[in-house]
Design a protein around this motif. Sequence first.
Motif: not given
Length: 234
Positions: A129, A132-134, A149, A151, A158, A160
């Motif tokens: 995948q 993440s944008d975070e 990173s 998640e 949640y 990150t």
Amino acid sequence: MNIVKKLSVLTFLVTMTGACSAFDISGVEDPPDSTVIYVGDVVQNGLPIQMKQFDTTGSPGEVIGFYKQRWSDTRNYKENIPQYIEKKVGDWWVLSKMEGNHSVVVQVQETTGNHSTGFISVSDISSPQKVSDEAVNFPRMNDSELLSSTESIDNGKYATTIILINNHTIIDNSEYYKTSMSNSGWVYTNSKFNEDVSTMYFSKKSQHCEIAIAQADDGKTVIFANVVESKQGE
């Protein structure tokens, strides 16, 4: 697990995965005489991972021997892929193997009384995948590199978790994050400096963030950031 231990474990587990059937962590036997906790499902650098933690009365050598015996079936020796790969990294004994499109890793170290503790992980390398944008948008000083990173979901929260490295000092990074996080709408709540580690805490609506900044052995500065969000109604 605290932020540093959690990140070091997850990062190392992912470095052991390789590009090599339906399979999940329930198909991996637990070590003998062990207590096991299912840690959960995480996404590390875009790679889905299942993980569980174990404590056992056996030594690390006995744990590794247990899995080597079960993974030595020659029927799994296909396309020049070895039954398993064994490594010793610091205090950790590590054994990894491929099971179809999944990488299985057992990581164990000694505790008191020649007992041991460790982790079992299964990574699905066929289902990557995007990061993440975070993690992609998290503030960083010039020339910083995104090393990792992660998640995860824990008790409806949640998280990150991000690892960055750069060549700036701990002090410069600390001052940068005090300013940049404030500019991004975060409220600075607390900080502490202990054993050459600068730790800062921020909050914003349903989120809170812990940033730990430390010096690595190679002289680079490592930034550990953990952003946790509680979803409304969960």
